[in-house]
Design an enzyme around this catalytic site. Structure first.
Site, PDB file in Angstrom:
ATOM      1  N   TRP A  73     -21.675  -2.148  -7.037  1.00  0.00           N
ATOM      2  CA  TRP A  73     -22.113  -2.241  -5.701  1.00  0.00           C
ATOM      3  C   TRP A  73     -20.837  -1.661  -4.879  1.00  0.00           C
ATOM      4  O   TRP A  73     -19.758  -1.695  -5.000  1.00  0.00           O
ATOM      5  CB  TRP A  73     -22.523  -3.647  -5.067  1.00  0.00           C
ATOM      6  CG  TRP A  73     -21.540  -4.655  -5.089  1.00  0.00           C
ATOM      7  CD1 TRP A  73     -21.293  -5.566  -5.960  1.00  0.00           C
ATOM      8  CD2 TRP A  73     -20.562  -5.214  -3.770  1.00  0.00           C
ATOM      9  NE1 TRP A  73     -20.274  -6.470  -5.763  1.00  0.00           N
ATOM     10  CE2 TRP A  73     -19.854  -6.248  -4.302  1.00  0.00           C
ATOM     11  CE3 TRP A  73     -20.606  -4.810  -2.683  1.00  0.00           C
ATOM     12  CZ2 TRP A  73     -19.220  -6.970  -3.274  1.00  0.00           C
ATOM     13  CZ3 TRP A  73     -19.702  -5.267  -1.772  1.00  0.00           C
ATOM     14  CH2 TRP A  73     -18.964  -6.279  -2.046  1.00  0.00           C
ATOM     15  N   ARG A 114     -22.288   2.054   9.792  1.00  0.00           N
ATOM     16  CA  ARG A 114     -22.268   0.615   9.570  1.00  0.00           C
ATOM     17  C   ARG A 114     -21.268  -0.301  10.214  1.00  0.00           C
ATOM     18  O   ARG A 114     -21.302  -1.422  10.398  1.00  0.00           O
ATOM     19  CB  ARG A 114     -22.298   0.569   7.917  1.00  0.00           C
ATOM     20  CG  ARG A 114     -22.134  -0.941   7.305  1.00  0.00           C
ATOM     21  CD  ARG A 114     -22.168  -0.838   5.797  1.00  0.00           C
ATOM     22  NE  ARG A 114     -23.520  -0.497   5.465  1.00  0.00           N
ATOM     23  CZ  ARG A 114     -24.046  -0.222   4.087  1.00  0.00           C
ATOM     24  NH1 ARG A 114     -23.308  -0.596   2.991  1.00  0.00           N
ATOM     25  NH2 ARG A 114     -25.035  -0.109   3.947  1.00  0.00           N
ATOM     26  N   TYR A 173     -30.817 -11.905   0.208  1.00  0.00           N
ATOM     27  CA  TYR A 173     -30.743 -10.859   1.119  1.00  0.00           C
ATOM     28  C   TYR A 173     -31.664 -11.200   2.383  1.00  0.00           C
ATOM     29  O   TYR A 173     -33.070 -11.346   1.944  1.00  0.00           O
ATOM     30  CB  TYR A 173     -31.173  -9.537   0.468  1.00  0.00           C
ATOM     31  CG  TYR A 173     -30.009  -9.123  -0.326  1.00  0.00           C
ATOM     32  CD1 TYR A 173     -28.805  -9.733  -0.476  1.00  0.00           C
ATOM     33  CD2 TYR A 173     -30.518  -8.076  -1.220  1.00  0.00           C
ATOM     34  CE1 TYR A 173     -27.869  -9.153  -1.378  1.00  0.00           C
ATOM     35  CE2 TYR A 173     -29.591  -7.687  -2.282  1.00  0.00           C
ATOM     36  CZ  TYR A 173     -28.373  -8.179  -2.283  1.00  0.00           C
ATOM     37  OH  TYR A 173     -27.191  -7.945  -3.271  1.00  0.00           O
ATOM     38  N   PRO A 219     -20.297   1.451  -4.042  1.00  0.00           N
ATOM     39  CA  PRO A 219     -19.625   2.591  -4.603  1.00  0.00           C
ATOM     40  C   PRO A 219     -19.021   3.664  -3.582  1.00  0.00           C
ATOM     41  O   PRO A 219     -18.120   4.563  -4.186  1.00  0.00           O
ATOM     42  CB  PRO A 219     -20.643   3.309  -5.731  1.00  0.00           C
ATOM     43  CG  PRO A 219     -21.845   3.002  -5.129  1.00  0.00           C
ATOM     44  CD  PRO A 219     -21.811   1.550  -4.395  1.00  0.00           C
ATOM     45  N   GLN A 275     -22.424  -7.253 -11.872  1.00  0.00           N
ATOM     46  CA  GLN A 275     -22.511  -6.350 -10.925  1.00  0.00           C
ATOM     47  C   GLN A 275     -21.449  -6.806  -9.895  1.00  0.00           C
ATOM     48  O   GLN A 275     -21.395  -7.787  -8.900  1.00  0.00           O
ATOM     49  CB  GLN A 275     -23.902  -6.706 -10.215  1.00  0.00           C
ATOM     50  CG  GLN A 275     -24.124  -5.822  -9.047  1.00  0.00           C
ATOM     51  CD  GLN A 275     -25.389  -5.838  -8.120  1.00  0.00           C
ATOM     52  OE1 GLN A 275     -25.571  -6.211  -7.173  1.00  0.00           O
ATOM     53  NE2 GLN A 275     -26.484  -6.052  -8.955  1.00  0.00           N
ATOM     54  N   SER A 325     -30.581   3.619   4.998  1.00  0.00           N
ATOM     55  CA  SER A 325     -31.558   3.446   6.333  1.00  0.00           C
ATOM     56  C   SER A 325     -32.462   4.268   6.691  1.00  0.00           C
ATOM     57  O   SER A 325     -33.359   4.210   7.392  1.00  0.00           O
ATOM     58  CB  SER A 325     -30.510   3.061   7.382  1.00  0.00           C
ATOM     59  OG  SER A 325     -29.711   3.932   7.803  1.00  0.00           O
TER      60      SER A 325
END
Length: 336
Positions: free
Chosen positions: A205, A228, A54, A207, A177, A287
Protein backbone atom coordinates in the site's frame (compact mmCIF):
# COMPACT_ATOMS: atom_id res chain seq x y z
CA UNK A 1 -2.67 -5.83 -17.36
CA UNK A 2 -0.09 -8.32 -16.15
CA UNK A 3 -0.72 -10.81 -13.36
CA UNK A 4 1.51 -12.30 -10.69
CA UNK A 5 1.15 -15.34 -8.45
CA UNK A 6 0.32 -14.63 -4.83
CA UNK A 7 2.94 -16.37 -2.75
CA UNK A 8 3.57 -20.03 -3.50
CA UNK A 9 -0.06 -20.54 -4.52
CA UNK A 10 -1.55 -20.99 -7.97
CA UNK A 11 -3.64 -17.84 -7.45
CA UNK A 12 -2.93 -14.84 -9.70
CA UNK A 13 -3.82 -11.19 -9.07
CA UNK A 14 -3.49 -8.05 -11.19
CA UNK A 15 -0.18 -6.24 -10.67
CA UNK A 16 -2.10 -3.02 -10.19
CA UNK A 17 -4.76 -3.69 -7.58
CA UNK A 18 -7.55 -1.25 -6.77
CA UNK A 19 -7.84 -0.25 -3.11
CA UNK A 20 -10.60 1.86 -1.57
CA UNK A 21 -9.04 2.89 1.75
CA UNK A 22 -9.53 6.67 1.71
CA UNK A 23 -11.93 7.09 -1.18
CA UNK A 24 -15.16 5.12 -0.98
CA UNK A 25 -17.76 6.42 1.50
CA UNK A 26 -15.24 9.06 2.56
CA UNK A 27 -13.39 11.22 0.02
CA UNK A 28 -15.80 10.71 -2.87
CA UNK A 29 -19.51 10.10 -3.30
CA UNK A 30 -20.95 6.76 -4.33
CA UNK A 31 -21.52 7.72 -7.97
CA UNK A 32 -17.89 8.79 -8.41
CA UNK A 33 -16.67 5.67 -6.61
CA UNK A 34 -18.74 3.39 -8.83
CA UNK A 35 -17.52 5.16 -11.98
CA UNK A 36 -13.92 4.74 -10.85
CA UNK A 37 -14.35 1.02 -10.17
CA UNK A 38 -15.94 0.57 -13.60
CA UNK A 39 -12.97 2.38 -15.14
CA UNK A 40 -10.63 0.05 -13.27
CA UNK A 41 -12.45 -2.93 -14.75
CA UNK A 42 -12.28 -1.40 -18.23
CA UNK A 43 -8.52 -0.98 -17.83
CA UNK A 44 -8.01 -4.63 -16.87
CA UNK A 45 -7.90 -4.45 -13.08
CA UNK A 46 -9.70 -7.46 -11.64
CA UNK A 47 -8.34 -7.40 -8.08
CA UNK A 48 -10.01 -5.21 -5.46
CA UNK A 49 -8.84 -4.64 -1.89
CA UNK A 50 -10.94 -3.24 0.94
CA UNK A 51 -11.36 -3.66 4.71
CA UNK A 52 -14.19 -3.68 7.20
CA UNK A 53 -12.69 -0.69 8.99
CA UNK A 54 -12.67 1.58 5.93
CA UNK A 55 -15.35 4.21 6.59
CA UNK A 56 -16.47 1.92 9.44
CA UNK A 57 -17.76 -0.81 7.08
CA UNK A 58 -19.31 1.58 4.51
CA UNK A 59 -16.46 1.17 2.00
CA UNK A 60 -17.27 -2.52 1.60
CA UNK A 61 -20.89 -1.61 0.83
CA UNK A 62 -19.85 0.86 -1.86
CA UNK A 63 -17.48 -1.64 -3.45
CA UNK A 64 -20.32 -4.17 -3.58
CA UNK A 65 -22.50 -1.65 -5.40
CA UNK A 66 -19.71 -0.94 -7.87
CA UNK A 67 -19.06 -4.62 -8.62
CA UNK A 68 -22.72 -5.64 -8.82
CA UNK A 69 -23.45 -7.62 -11.96
CA UNK A 70 -19.81 -8.55 -12.60
CA UNK A 71 -19.11 -12.31 -12.91
CA UNK A 72 -17.81 -13.34 -9.48
CA UNK A 73 -15.33 -15.86 -10.90
CA UNK A 74 -13.62 -13.08 -12.87
CA UNK A 75 -12.87 -11.00 -9.78
CA UNK A 76 -10.38 -11.26 -6.93
CA UNK A 77 -11.88 -9.62 -3.83
CA UNK A 78 -9.84 -8.98 -0.67
CA UNK A 79 -10.87 -7.66 2.72
CA UNK A 80 -9.39 -7.44 6.22
CA UNK A 81 -10.15 -7.76 9.92
CA UNK A 82 -8.59 -6.25 13.08
CA UNK A 83 -9.41 -2.58 13.65
CA UNK A 84 -12.49 -1.54 15.68
CA UNK A 85 -15.75 -1.45 13.73
CA UNK A 86 -19.45 -0.98 14.38
CA UNK A 87 -20.13 0.13 17.93
CA UNK A 88 -16.42 -0.53 18.65
CA UNK A 89 -16.99 -2.59 21.77
CA UNK A 90 -14.41 -4.85 23.45
CA UNK A 91 -15.02 -7.73 21.03
CA UNK A 92 -15.48 -5.57 17.93
CA UNK A 93 -11.74 -5.47 17.30
CA UNK A 94 -8.61 -7.61 17.30
CA UNK A 95 -7.99 -11.14 16.06
CA UNK A 96 -9.92 -13.22 18.58
CA UNK A 97 -11.89 -16.15 17.21
CA UNK A 98 -15.10 -14.28 17.97
CA UNK A 99 -14.12 -11.11 16.15
CA UNK A 100 -12.68 -12.96 13.16
CA UNK A 101 -15.92 -14.90 12.66
CA UNK A 102 -18.08 -11.84 13.24
CA UNK A 103 -15.76 -10.02 10.82
CA UNK A 104 -15.91 -12.48 7.94
CA UNK A 105 -19.68 -12.91 8.24
CA UNK A 106 -20.21 -9.16 8.26
CA UNK A 107 -17.87 -8.56 5.34
CA UNK A 108 -19.47 -11.26 3.19
CA UNK A 109 -22.89 -9.77 3.84
CA UNK A 110 -21.78 -6.23 3.02
CA UNK A 111 -19.84 -7.31 -0.08
CA UNK A 112 -22.73 -9.46 -1.28
CA UNK A 113 -20.57 -12.51 -1.96
CA UNK A 114 -20.33 -16.08 -0.69
CA UNK A 115 -16.56 -15.94 -0.24
CA UNK A 116 -13.59 -13.59 -0.46
CA UNK A 117 -10.48 -14.62 -2.32
CA UNK A 118 -8.14 -13.27 0.35
CA UNK A 119 -8.93 -12.56 4.01
CA UNK A 120 -6.23 -10.57 5.80
CA UNK A 121 -5.25 -9.86 9.39
CA UNK A 122 -5.05 -6.06 9.21
CA UNK A 123 -2.42 -5.95 11.98
CA UNK A 124 -0.86 -8.35 14.48
CA UNK A 125 -2.88 -8.77 17.66
CA UNK A 126 -0.62 -8.95 20.72
CA UNK A 127 -3.60 -9.63 23.00
CA UNK A 128 -4.76 -12.84 21.29
CA UNK A 129 -2.74 -16.07 21.17
CA UNK A 130 -1.51 -16.55 17.63
CA UNK A 131 -2.73 -20.17 17.75
CA UNK A 132 -6.31 -18.94 18.31
CA UNK A 133 -6.08 -16.50 15.40
CA UNK A 134 -4.64 -19.01 12.96
CA UNK A 135 -7.11 -21.74 13.97
CA UNK A 136 -9.98 -19.32 13.26
CA UNK A 137 -8.50 -18.57 9.82
CA UNK A 138 -8.10 -22.29 9.14
CA UNK A 139 -11.75 -22.90 9.97
CA UNK A 140 -12.88 -20.03 7.73
CA UNK A 141 -10.91 -21.51 4.84
CA UNK A 142 -12.43 -24.96 5.45
CA UNK A 143 -15.90 -23.42 5.49
CA UNK A 144 -15.20 -21.86 2.08
CA UNK A 145 -15.66 -18.29 3.31
CA UNK A 146 -12.12 -17.36 2.27
CA UNK A 147 -9.86 -19.08 -0.24
CA UNK A 148 -6.54 -17.73 1.01
CA UNK A 149 -5.25 -15.98 4.12
CA UNK A 150 -2.94 -12.98 4.28
CA UNK A 151 -1.72 -10.47 6.84
CA UNK A 152 -0.79 -6.81 6.88
CA UNK A 153 2.28 -5.13 8.36
CA UNK A 154 3.56 -8.21 10.18
CA UNK A 155 7.22 -8.39 11.13
CA UNK A 156 9.58 -11.03 9.80
CA UNK A 157 9.29 -13.01 13.04
CA UNK A 158 5.49 -12.82 13.06
CA UNK A 159 5.37 -14.01 9.45
CA UNK A 160 7.58 -16.97 10.32
CA UNK A 161 5.42 -17.99 13.30
CA UNK A 162 2.17 -17.50 11.39
CA UNK A 163 3.45 -19.45 8.40
CA UNK A 164 4.50 -22.40 10.59
CA UNK A 165 1.05 -22.54 12.19
CA UNK A 166 -0.72 -22.26 8.84
CA UNK A 167 1.20 -25.29 7.55
CA UNK A 168 0.28 -27.27 10.67
CA UNK A 169 -3.37 -26.30 10.28
CA UNK A 170 -3.52 -27.10 6.58
CA UNK A 171 -3.96 -23.75 4.85
CA UNK A 172 -1.78 -21.27 2.98
CA UNK A 173 -0.54 -17.96 4.36
CA UNK A 174 0.20 -16.33 1.01
CA UNK A 175 0.61 -12.60 1.52
CA UNK A 176 1.60 -9.61 3.61
CA UNK A 177 0.31 -6.08 2.97
CA UNK A 178 2.91 -3.53 4.10
CA UNK A 179 3.59 0.05 3.19
CA UNK A 180 6.29 0.15 0.51
CA UNK A 181 7.57 2.71 -1.95
CA UNK A 182 10.82 4.22 -3.16
CA UNK A 183 10.54 6.53 -0.13
CA UNK A 184 9.55 3.85 2.42
CA UNK A 185 11.76 0.77 2.12
CA UNK A 186 11.77 -0.60 5.67
CA UNK A 187 10.63 -4.10 4.64
CA UNK A 188 13.64 -4.75 2.40
CA UNK A 189 16.11 -5.83 5.10
CA UNK A 190 14.09 -8.51 6.96
CA UNK A 191 10.48 -8.83 5.83
CA UNK A 192 11.13 -9.45 2.13
CA UNK A 193 13.95 -12.01 2.58
CA UNK A 194 11.85 -13.92 5.13
CA UNK A 195 8.83 -13.78 2.83
CA UNK A 196 10.84 -15.06 -0.12
CA UNK A 197 12.02 -17.98 2.00
CA UNK A 198 8.48 -18.81 3.16
CA UNK A 199 6.68 -18.30 -0.16
CA UNK A 200 4.80 -15.15 0.88
CA UNK A 201 4.20 -12.20 -1.47
CA UNK A 202 3.78 -8.52 -0.68
CA UNK A 203 0.68 -6.55 -1.72
CA UNK A 204 1.95 -3.06 -1.02
CA UNK A 205 0.00 0.00 0.00
CA UNK A 206 0.98 3.61 -0.62
CA UNK A 207 3.38 2.75 -3.48
CA UNK A 208 3.27 6.43 -4.49
CA UNK A 209 3.90 7.65 -0.92
CA UNK A 210 0.39 9.13 -0.70
CA UNK A 211 0.92 10.88 -4.03
CA UNK A 212 4.30 12.48 -3.30
CA UNK A 213 5.96 10.14 -5.82
CA UNK A 214 3.85 11.58 -8.63
CA UNK A 215 6.00 14.71 -8.41
CA UNK A 216 3.02 17.04 -8.01
CA UNK A 217 4.12 18.36 -4.60
CA UNK A 218 6.82 21.00 -5.06
CA UNK A 219 9.41 22.16 -2.53
CA UNK A 220 8.70 25.60 -1.08
CA UNK A 221 5.23 25.70 -2.67
CA UNK A 222 1.76 25.33 -1.13
CA UNK A 223 0.25 21.88 -1.56
CA UNK A 224 -2.12 21.68 -4.54
CA UNK A 225 -5.69 22.61 -3.74
CA UNK A 226 -7.94 19.57 -3.52
CA UNK A 227 -5.00 17.18 -3.07
CA UNK A 228 -4.82 14.50 -0.39
CA UNK A 229 -2.61 16.75 1.71
CA UNK A 230 -5.51 19.18 2.18
CA UNK A 231 -8.16 16.62 3.12
CA UNK A 232 -8.11 15.18 6.64
CA UNK A 233 -10.52 12.42 5.54
CA UNK A 234 -8.25 11.24 2.76
CA UNK A 235 -5.00 10.52 4.56
CA UNK A 236 -3.57 14.00 5.16
CA UNK A 237 -1.88 12.81 8.34
CA UNK A 238 -0.10 10.01 6.48
CA UNK A 239 1.36 12.30 3.83
CA UNK A 240 2.77 14.93 6.21
CA UNK A 241 5.98 13.00 6.86
CA UNK A 242 6.84 13.14 3.14
CA UNK A 243 6.18 16.86 2.68
CA UNK A 244 9.60 18.04 3.85
CA UNK A 245 11.50 20.19 1.37
CA UNK A 246 14.48 17.80 1.29
CA UNK A 247 12.17 14.94 0.32
CA UNK A 248 10.32 16.99 -2.29
CA UNK A 249 13.58 18.25 -3.77
CA UNK A 250 14.83 14.67 -4.11
CA UNK A 251 11.58 13.56 -5.76
CA UNK A 252 12.00 16.27 -8.40
CA UNK A 253 15.18 14.44 -9.48
CA UNK A 254 12.94 11.62 -10.71
CA UNK A 255 11.54 13.77 -13.53
CA UNK A 256 14.54 13.46 -15.89
CA UNK A 257 14.74 9.71 -15.18
CA UNK A 258 11.08 9.33 -16.13
CA UNK A 259 11.46 11.54 -19.19
CA UNK A 260 14.42 9.50 -20.44
CA UNK A 261 12.29 6.36 -20.11
CA UNK A 262 9.33 8.04 -21.83
CA UNK A 263 7.00 7.59 -18.86
CA UNK A 264 5.48 9.72 -16.09
CA UNK A 265 6.97 10.03 -12.60
CA UNK A 266 4.00 8.10 -11.20
CA UNK A 267 4.56 5.26 -13.68
CA UNK A 268 8.27 5.26 -12.85
CA UNK A 269 7.52 5.03 -9.13
CA UNK A 270 5.08 2.15 -9.58
CA UNK A 271 7.41 0.33 -11.95
CA UNK A 272 10.15 0.74 -9.32
CA UNK A 273 7.95 -1.08 -6.81
CA UNK A 274 7.08 -3.85 -9.28
CA UNK A 275 10.77 -4.31 -10.12
CA UNK A 276 11.00 -6.40 -6.95
CA UNK A 277 9.77 -9.94 -7.74
CA UNK A 278 8.45 -10.42 -4.19
CA UNK A 279 5.88 -7.68 -4.83
CA UNK A 280 2.73 -9.30 -6.23
CA UNK A 281 0.79 -6.06 -6.59
CA UNK A 282 0.84 -2.33 -5.98
CA UNK A 283 -2.37 -0.99 -4.43
CA UNK A 284 -3.66 2.20 -6.02
CA UNK A 285 -6.72 4.26 -5.30
CA UNK A 286 -8.40 7.03 -7.25
CA UNK A 287 -10.97 9.72 -6.67
CA UNK A 288 -11.56 10.18 -10.41
CA UNK A 289 -11.63 7.56 -13.19
CA UNK A 290 -9.02 9.35 -15.31
CA UNK A 291 -6.41 9.02 -12.57
CA UNK A 292 -6.27 5.29 -13.19
CA UNK A 293 -5.34 5.66 -16.85
CA UNK A 294 -1.86 6.85 -15.88
CA UNK A 295 -1.17 4.41 -13.05
CA UNK A 296 -2.42 1.26 -14.79
CA UNK A 297 0.15 1.70 -17.55
CA UNK A 298 2.86 0.91 -15.01
CA UNK A 299 1.97 -2.77 -15.45
CA UNK A 300 3.25 -2.55 -19.02
CA UNK A 301 6.64 -1.16 -17.96
CA UNK A 302 9.69 -3.29 -17.19
CA UNK A 303 12.17 -1.03 -15.46
CA UNK A 304 15.77 -1.84 -16.27
CA UNK A 305 18.38 -2.05 -13.53
CA UNK A 306 19.97 1.26 -14.53
CA UNK A 307 16.73 3.19 -14.13
CA UNK A 308 16.00 1.36 -10.86
CA UNK A 309 19.38 2.35 -9.44
CA UNK A 310 18.95 5.91 -10.72
CA UNK A 311 15.77 6.21 -8.64
CA UNK A 312 17.62 4.85 -5.61
CA UNK A 313 20.42 7.36 -6.09
CA UNK A 314 18.01 10.27 -6.50
CA UNK A 315 16.24 9.42 -3.22
CA UNK A 316 19.33 8.41 -1.26
CA UNK A 317 19.35 10.10 2.12
CA UNK A 318 15.60 10.77 2.25
CA UNK A 319 14.18 7.26 1.74
CA UNK A 320 13.39 5.51 5.02
CA UNK A 321 15.22 2.18 5.20
CA UNK A 322 15.35 1.41 8.96
CA UNK A 323 14.01 -2.15 9.45
CA UNK A 324 13.17 -1.35 13.08
CA UNK A 325 10.22 0.66 11.73
CA UNK A 326 8.50 -2.66 10.96
CA UNK A 327 8.12 -3.23 14.70
CA UNK A 328 6.25 0.03 15.28
CA UNK A 329 3.15 -0.56 13.14
CA UNK A 330 0.94 -2.98 15.09
CA UNK A 331 -0.38 -1.54 18.39
CA UNK A 332 0.94 -3.40 21.44
CA UNK A 333 -2.60 -3.33 22.81
CA UNK A 334 -5.89 -3.20 20.98
CA UNK A 335 -7.06 0.34 20.16
CA UNK A 336 -9.84 1.50 22.46
Amino acid sequence: MNYRYLGDSGFKISEITYGNWVTHASQVGDDAAISTVHKALDLGITTFDTADTYANTAAEVVLAKALKGQPREQLEIFTKVYWPIGRKGPNDQGLSRKHIFDGINGSLKRLGVDYVDLYQAHRYDYETPLEETMQAFADIVRQGKALYIGVSEWTAEQLREGHALSKQLGFQLVSNQPQYSALWRVIEDRVIPTSEELGISQIVWSPLAQGVLTGKYLPGQPVPEGSRATDEKSGANFIKRFLRDDVLEAVQKLTPIAEEAGITVAQLSLAWVLHNPNIAAALVGASRPEQLEDTVKASEITLDDAAYEAVNAALSGVAEIDPEKTYEVSPKSRPA
